[in-house]
Design an enzyme around this catalytic site. Structure first.
Site, PDB file in Angstrom:
ATOM      1  N   TYR A  56     -15.150   1.267  -6.439  1.00  0.00           N
ATOM      2  CA  TYR A  56     -16.569   2.006  -6.371  1.00  0.00           C
ATOM      3  C   TYR A  56     -17.254   1.983  -7.596  1.00  0.00           C
ATOM      4  O   TYR A  56     -18.620   2.219  -7.588  1.00  0.00           O
ATOM      5  CB  TYR A  56     -16.126   3.455  -6.045  1.00  0.00           C
ATOM      6  CG  TYR A  56     -15.198   3.707  -4.686  1.00  0.00           C
ATOM      7  CD1 TYR A  56     -15.658   3.427  -3.370  1.00  0.00           C
ATOM      8  CD2 TYR A  56     -13.839   3.739  -4.823  1.00  0.00           C
ATOM      9  CE1 TYR A  56     -14.830   3.415  -2.284  1.00  0.00           C
ATOM     10  CE2 TYR A  56     -13.137   3.773  -3.672  1.00  0.00           C
ATOM     11  CZ  TYR A  56     -13.679   3.487  -2.557  1.00  0.00           C
ATOM     12  OH  TYR A  56     -12.661   3.825  -1.674  1.00  0.00           O
ATOM     13  N   LYS A  82      -2.346  -1.440  -3.815  1.00  0.00           N
ATOM     14  CA  LYS A  82      -2.967  -0.423  -3.683  1.00  0.00           C
ATOM     15  C   LYS A  82      -2.336   0.999  -3.857  1.00  0.00           C
ATOM     16  O   LYS A  82      -1.276   0.987  -3.139  1.00  0.00           O
ATOM     17  CB  LYS A  82      -3.723  -0.339  -2.485  1.00  0.00           C
ATOM     18  CG  LYS A  82      -4.745   0.532  -2.117  1.00  0.00           C
ATOM     19  CD  LYS A  82      -5.209   0.913  -0.667  1.00  0.00           C
ATOM     20  CE  LYS A  82      -6.103   1.969  -0.647  1.00  0.00           C
ATOM     21  NZ  LYS A  82      -6.508   2.116   0.764  1.00  0.00           N
ATOM     22  N   ARG A  86       1.294   9.688   5.812  1.00  0.00           N
ATOM     23  CA  ARG A  86       1.437   8.358   6.347  1.00  0.00           C
ATOM     24  C   ARG A  86       2.738   7.864   5.731  1.00  0.00           C
ATOM     25  O   ARG A  86       3.152   6.744   5.581  1.00  0.00           O
ATOM     26  CB  ARG A  86       0.343   7.781   5.562  1.00  0.00           C
ATOM     27  CG  ARG A  86      -1.023   8.147   6.012  1.00  0.00           C
ATOM     28  CD  ARG A  86      -2.055   6.941   6.060  1.00  0.00           C
ATOM     29  NE  ARG A  86      -3.416   7.581   6.247  1.00  0.00           N
ATOM     30  CZ  ARG A  86      -3.902   7.996   7.121  1.00  0.00           C
ATOM     31  NH1 ARG A  86      -3.268   8.233   8.299  1.00  0.00           N
ATOM     32  NH2 ARG A  86      -5.437   8.093   7.037  1.00  0.00           N
ATOM     33  N   ARG A 121     -10.753  10.019   2.286  1.00  0.00           N
ATOM     34  CA  ARG A 121     -10.796  10.541   3.441  1.00  0.00           C
ATOM     35  C   ARG A 121     -11.979  11.493   3.745  1.00  0.00           C
ATOM     36  O   ARG A 121     -12.236  11.648   4.655  1.00  0.00           O
ATOM     37  CB  ARG A 121      -9.357  11.159   3.706  1.00  0.00           C
ATOM     38  CG  ARG A 121      -7.981  10.230   3.811  1.00  0.00           C
ATOM     39  CD  ARG A 121      -6.805  10.814   4.011  1.00  0.00           C
ATOM     40  NE  ARG A 121      -5.869   9.798   3.625  1.00  0.00           N
ATOM     41  CZ  ARG A 121      -4.452  10.028   3.238  1.00  0.00           C
ATOM     42  NH1 ARG A 121      -4.140  11.262   3.110  1.00  0.00           N
ATOM     43  NH2 ARG A 121      -3.622   9.021   3.199  1.00  0.00           N
ATOM     44  N   GLU A 140       7.479  -6.394   0.841  1.00  0.00           N
ATOM     45  CA  GLU A 140       6.230  -6.220   1.705  1.00  0.00           C
ATOM     46  C   GLU A 140       5.453  -7.573   1.342  1.00  0.00           C
ATOM     47  O   GLU A 140       4.812  -8.247   2.423  1.00  0.00           O
ATOM     48  CB  GLU A 140       5.380  -5.182   1.463  1.00  0.00           C
ATOM     49  CG  GLU A 140       6.140  -4.027   1.810  1.00  0.00           C
ATOM     50  CD  GLU A 140       5.599  -3.522   3.521  1.00  0.00           C
ATOM     51  OE1 GLU A 140       5.231  -4.459   3.919  1.00  0.00           O
ATOM     52  OE2 GLU A 140       6.284  -2.710   3.946  1.00  0.00           O
ATOM     53  N   LYS A 172       0.917  -1.108  -0.022  1.00  0.00           N
ATOM     54  CA  LYS A 172      -0.078   0.019  -0.039  1.00  0.00           C
ATOM     55  C   LYS A 172       0.985   1.048  -0.014  1.00  0.00           C
ATOM     56  O   LYS A 172       1.841   1.411   0.825  1.00  0.00           O
ATOM     57  CB  LYS A 172      -0.920   0.172   1.167  1.00  0.00           C
ATOM     58  CG  LYS A 172      -1.873   1.089   1.431  1.00  0.00           C
ATOM     59  CD  LYS A 172      -2.706   1.033   2.475  1.00  0.00           C
ATOM     60  CE  LYS A 172      -3.575   2.429   2.593  1.00  0.00           C
ATOM     61  NZ  LYS A 172      -4.530   2.100   3.613  1.00  0.00           N
ATOM     62  N   SER A 219     -10.241   5.761  -4.264  1.00  0.00           N
ATOM     63  CA  SER A 219     -11.344   6.800  -4.355  1.00  0.00           C
ATOM     64  C   SER A 219     -10.724   7.731  -5.579  1.00  0.00           C
ATOM     65  O   SER A 219     -11.500   8.312  -6.379  1.00  0.00           O
ATOM     66  CB  SER A 219     -11.230   7.335  -3.077  1.00  0.00           C
ATOM     67  OG  SER A 219     -10.106   7.982  -2.491  1.00  0.00           O
TER      68      SER A 219
HETATM   69  C1  PBG Z   1      -6.865   3.081   5.740  1.00  0.00           C
HETATM   70  C2  PBG Z   1      -7.494   3.228   4.331  1.00  0.00           C
HETATM   71  C3  PBG Z   1      -7.188   4.128   3.314  1.00  0.00           C
HETATM   72  C4  PBG Z   1      -7.880   3.753   2.266  1.00  0.00           C
HETATM   73  C5  PBG Z   1      -8.347   2.521   2.443  1.00  0.00           C
HETATM   74  N1  PBG Z   1      -8.207   1.940   3.793  1.00  0.00           N
HETATM   75  C6  PBG Z   1      -6.768   5.454   3.415  1.00  0.00           C
HETATM   76  C7  PBG Z   1      -5.630   5.637   3.736  1.00  0.00           C
HETATM   77  O1  PBG Z   1      -4.477   5.063   3.859  1.00  0.00           O
HETATM   78  O2  PBG Z   1      -5.480   7.137   4.255  1.00  0.00           O
HETATM   79  C8  PBG Z   1      -8.134   4.379   0.947  1.00  0.00           C
HETATM   80  C9  PBG Z   1      -8.979   3.922  -0.142  1.00  0.00           C
HETATM   81  C10 PBG Z   1      -9.487   4.708  -1.280  1.00  0.00           C
HETATM   82  O3  PBG Z   1      -8.658   5.977  -1.352  1.00  0.00           O
HETATM   83  O4  PBG Z   1     -10.360   4.468  -1.824  1.00  0.00           O
HETATM   84  N2  PBG Z   1      -8.030   2.845   6.542  1.00  0.00           N
END
Ligand code: PBG
Length: 327
Positions: free
Chosen positions: A316, A251, A220, A207, A236, A197, A277
């Site tokens: 989505y 991701k 992050r 968010r 990983e 990720k 997203s």
């Molecule tokens: C963290 C999480 C995130 C997403 C899924 N799980 C956000 C992040 O790491 O800040 C993002 C998913 C998306 O953007 O569709 N719980």
């Protein structure tokens, strides 16, 4: 001598010929729908930056899951939006926490008709918006966070999750969660690890959907992966598989097709990719302006993710694309 000698176009003559020879297929069964449930909501709340996506009530969530299942989508990934947040994110493991209540309702309605997955993280539940416990020096502490993840895993499994999906990118999270599940009598609950990720700017609309702001304009990058690195993603993934991940995820998806392809080569566990997203919102925004054909771009992108080697795509677009594929 005839020229050209090789005529590639012979096999492109008709739709049925092209369909017969297509190397990649996309069907609703390849899709996982991320869904949001908001505590205390009395009606579904639209998410402006994710047109077509809402924060559900428990009731509308269960209805939407049933609708998706009717369209042939086999799984959902559940995210919660709690009414209250604190430094530990304790609503993430509370028995009456929003996701636990929703999981029980989903399993009551759907039984085993659908695979119910729960995102396992703390960021939606912490008042600082980080995925783990923040130390006095401002850094996220790895090992105490693992203890909290173990609690969340047990709460989600007790509430009926078939699959838990740790997304916090703490070292050792899969092993800690696997041990907690096994110790709690949940050896049948599977782990889908968000293994690779990346610290991505494409999570912005998400968010909004979960009401998360990282305190002090933070990010992050101290735990999610640097997007300049591909070999690191393979490390990983290897670690997560060694720790007991049943399935792994890359991701984001479309922006990381090279990583998807490399992970597919490297491991034999089922591979998911998350069309995130920002990837969704960009297609929706361009389509709303009439600049691209949104559904066509959506299908093209999801097929690309499968072509790169993913077995399933979190998106989505799941409902919308399942409808298109059924038509
Ligand atoms: C963290 C999480 C995130 C997403 C899924 N799980 C956000 C992040 O790491 O800040 C993002 C998913 C998306 O953007 O569709 N719980």
């Amino acid at each position: 001598m005839a020229f050209p000698q090789t005529r590639m176009r012979r096999l492109r003559r008709s739709p049925v010929l092209r369909d017969m020879l297509a190397e990649t297929s996309l069907s609703p069964k390849d899709l996982v729908a991320p869904l949001f449930v908001r505590q205390g909501a009395d009606a579904p709340q639209p998410v402006p930056s994710l047109p077509g996506v809402v924060q559900h009530t428990t009731e509308s969530l269960v209805k939407e899951a049933r609708r998706l299942q009717g369209l042939g989508v086999p799984a959902i990934m559940l995210f919660g939006v709690p009414e209250t947040k604190d430094a530990q994110g304790s609503q993430a493991w509370a028995r009456e926490g929003v996701v636990q209540v929703a999981l029980r309702a989903l399993r009551h309605e759907l039984g085993d008709d659908m695979v119910v997955m729960a995102d396992l993280c703390l960021d939606e539940y912490t008042d600082h918006g980080h995925c783990g416990l923040v130390r006095a020096d401002g850094r996220v502490d790895n090992d105490t966070t693992l203890e909290l993840y173990a609690r969340v895993a047990l709460a989600q499994a007790d509430a009926g999750a078939h699959v838990v999906a740790p997304s916090g990118m703490m070292d050792g999270q899969v092993a800690a969660i696997r041990a907690a599940l096994d110790g709690g009598g949940h050896d049948e609950v599977a782990v889908l690890a968000y293994a690779a990720k990346f610290a991505s700017a494409l999570y912005g609309p998400f968010r909004d959907a979960v009401d998360v702001t990282i305190a002090g304009g933070g990010d992050r990058r101290g735990y999610q992966q640097d997007y300049r690195n591909r070999r690191e993603a393979l490390r990983e993934v290897a670690l997560d598989v060694a720790e007991g991940a049943d399935m792994v995820m890359v991701k984001p998806a479309v922006t990381y097709l090279d990583v998807v392809a490399a992970v597919r080569q490297a491991v034999d566990v089922p591979l998911a990719a998350y069309h995130v997203s920002g990837e969704y919102a960009m297609v929706k925004a361009a389509a709303a302006n009439g600049w691209v054909d949104g559904p066509a771009v959506a299908v093209e992108q999801l097929v690309a993710v499968k072509r790169a080697g993913a077995d399933m795509v979190l998106t989505y677009f799941a409902g919308e694309v399942a409808e298109i594929l059924a038509a």
